[in-house]
Design a protein around this motif. Sequence first.
Motif, short mmCIF file in Angstrom:
data_model
loop_
_atom_site.label_atom_id
_atom_site.label_comp_id
_atom_site.label_asym_id
_atom_site.label_seq_id
_atom_site.Cartn_x
_atom_site.Cartn_y
_atom_site.Cartn_z
N GLU A 47 0.83 -1.20 0.00
CA GLU A 47 0.00 0.00 0.00
C GLU A 47 0.86 1.25 0.00
O GLU A 47 0.62 2.20 -0.72
N VAL A 48 1.91 1.22 0.84
CA VAL A 48 2.85 2.34 0.95
C VAL A 48 4.26 1.80 0.75
O VAL A 48 4.59 0.72 1.27
N GLY A 49 5.07 2.53 0.01
CA GLY A 49 6.46 2.14 -0.18
C GLY A 49 7.37 3.34 0.02
O GLY A 49 6.95 4.48 -0.16
N LEU A 50 8.61 3.08 0.40
CA LEU A 50 9.58 4.17 0.59
C LEU A 50 10.92 3.78 -0.01
O LEU A 50 11.42 2.67 0.24
N ARG A 51 11.49 4.70 -0.80
CA ARG A 51 12.84 4.56 -1.33
C ARG A 51 13.72 5.60 -0.67
O ARG A 51 13.31 6.75 -0.51
N LEU A 60 -5.71 9.93 0.26
CA LEU A 60 -4.49 9.35 0.81
C LEU A 60 -4.85 8.43 1.97
O LEU A 60 -5.56 8.84 2.89
N PRO A 61 -4.33 7.19 1.99
CA PRO A 61 -4.58 6.30 3.13
C PRO A 61 -4.01 6.88 4.43
O PRO A 61 -3.06 7.66 4.42
N GLU A 82 3.47 13.96 -7.40
CA GLU A 82 2.83 13.54 -8.65
C GLU A 82 1.69 12.57 -8.34
O GLU A 82 1.81 11.69 -7.48
N ARG A 83 0.58 12.76 -9.05
CA ARG A 83 -0.54 11.84 -8.97
C ARG A 83 -0.53 10.99 -10.22
O ARG A 83 -0.72 11.48 -11.33
N GLY A 84 -0.25 9.69 -10.04
CA GLY A 84 -0.27 8.77 -11.16
C GLY A 84 -1.66 8.19 -11.37
O GLY A 84 -2.65 8.71 -10.84
N GLU A 85 -1.73 7.11 -12.10
CA GLU A 85 -3.03 6.50 -12.38
C GLU A 85 -3.64 5.88 -11.13
O GLU A 85 -4.81 6.07 -10.82
N ASN A 86 -2.82 5.12 -10.39
CA ASN A 86 -3.30 4.48 -9.16
C ASN A 86 -2.46 4.80 -7.94
O ASN A 86 -2.79 4.38 -6.82
N HIS A 87 -1.36 5.53 -8.15
CA HIS A 87 -0.43 5.80 -7.06
C HIS A 87 -0.09 7.29 -6.95
O HIS A 87 -0.21 8.03 -7.93
N LEU A 88 0.35 7.68 -5.76
CA LEU A 88 0.81 9.03 -5.50
C LEU A 88 2.29 8.97 -5.16
O LEU A 88 2.76 8.01 -4.53
N LEU A 103 8.32 8.67 -1.30
CA LEU A 103 7.21 7.92 -0.72
C LEU A 103 6.22 7.60 -1.83
O LEU A 103 5.78 8.50 -2.55
N ILE A 104 5.88 6.33 -1.97
CA ILE A 104 4.96 5.87 -3.01
C ILE A 104 3.73 5.30 -2.31
O ILE A 104 3.85 4.42 -1.46
N SER A 105 2.56 5.80 -2.66
CA SER A 105 1.35 5.37 -1.98
C SER A 105 0.26 5.00 -2.97
O SER A 105 0.03 5.71 -3.94
N ARG A 106 -0.41 3.91 -2.69
CA ARG A 106 -1.60 3.56 -3.45
C ARG A 106 -2.72 4.53 -3.07
O ARG A 106 -2.86 4.89 -1.91
N MET A 107 -3.50 4.97 -4.03
CA MET A 107 -4.64 5.84 -3.74
C MET A 107 -5.84 4.99 -3.31
O MET A 107 -5.99 3.85 -3.75
#
Length: 369
Positions: free
Chosen positions: A50-54, A196-197, A218-224, A233-237
């Motif tokens: 659901e959430v990722g971090l690089r 945002l979760p 950036e707001r992508g198709e399914n992720h922020l 920080l990569i998050s599923r919407m």
Amino acid sequence: MELVVRKNDLLRELQLFQGIVERKNTIPILANVLIEAKGEEVKFLATDLEVGLRSTCAATVSSGGSITLPAKKFYEIVKSLPETDVRIAEEKGGVKVAADRFDSRMQTLPREDFPTLPESSGVQATTISRAGLREMVAKTQFAITGEDTRFFLNGALFVLKPTSMSLVATDGHRLALVTVPRTGVPGEPEEIKAILPKKTLGELGRLLVDGDDDIWYERGENHLFFKVGGRLLISRMIDGQFPAYERVIPKGNDKHLEFERDRLANAVKRVALLSNERSRAVKLQLAKGKVEVTSSSPEIGEAHETLLVDYSGAPMQISFNAQYILDFLTAVPTDLVALDLKDEVSQAVMHPVGAEGYDYTYVIMPMRV
């Protein structure tokens, strides 16, 4: 893979992953952090899908490569080490983590099992104020339930416009809305919305603590995507229709009171000690020049405290969940706070008096006790 990295640099990055990695999950690899060494840096990646971090930090890399290690146990080991360099080396049957006279060997899981996270396209990327986003997250995240069957309430709505950005959260009993002015990038869409979760807001809040530089969004198709300093920080919407929150904010509350924030907070804390433990209800009894804060519980007892206020309207009484009031009072830094009321059964509105750089509206439903 073999590298040497400063303990404090490594610890700082590993600490940020602890909230993302779940101790209990059905996919073992999600308990691990992916470590990739190349050139003069080491990269880290963790996700719960659901959430990722690089993130990255400087390192002396003898030989490049990638491994995965249990994120929590790796962090605990590094935290316990003396202030020195940490040596990480891939060996047959595991990974060696050593420092000073300490030596250990940790089990690894195949790098190939680690999930692939989406990449940003850069198409809808823009910059937003770190300080503004920090204010918004701190003042709204407590109003998210996180356990509602209406999944769209398990997050906060982020609304980005060329001249402002807003974050709004509600659990059905209260609503927190913060709006911050901004200067947008030419060519931006008129409005970008995303839910945002709750977990994303928590991780974002940690990343935003230090620094004042703008962040990349950036707001992508399914992720922020939120790039904060050297971290991404990569998050599923959350896919859903957020409630029309503008309709919830009352416009006709004609009874206006102002309180010293600390005095009100202390009174509510004290009186709530003898409130019903399940409802946590405190009653505000308005009279000319004063507000009586009271509570009562048949099993425990009763309490009351008087606050002097500038009020000359008709007497009335209204009850609130004490914790909802305290959440708001803890989140705002101003000396004075305002409470706008209409009657005993309509939504009340609280807001800080004299706040600079943001507009904060807190709507709270009364209780029937």
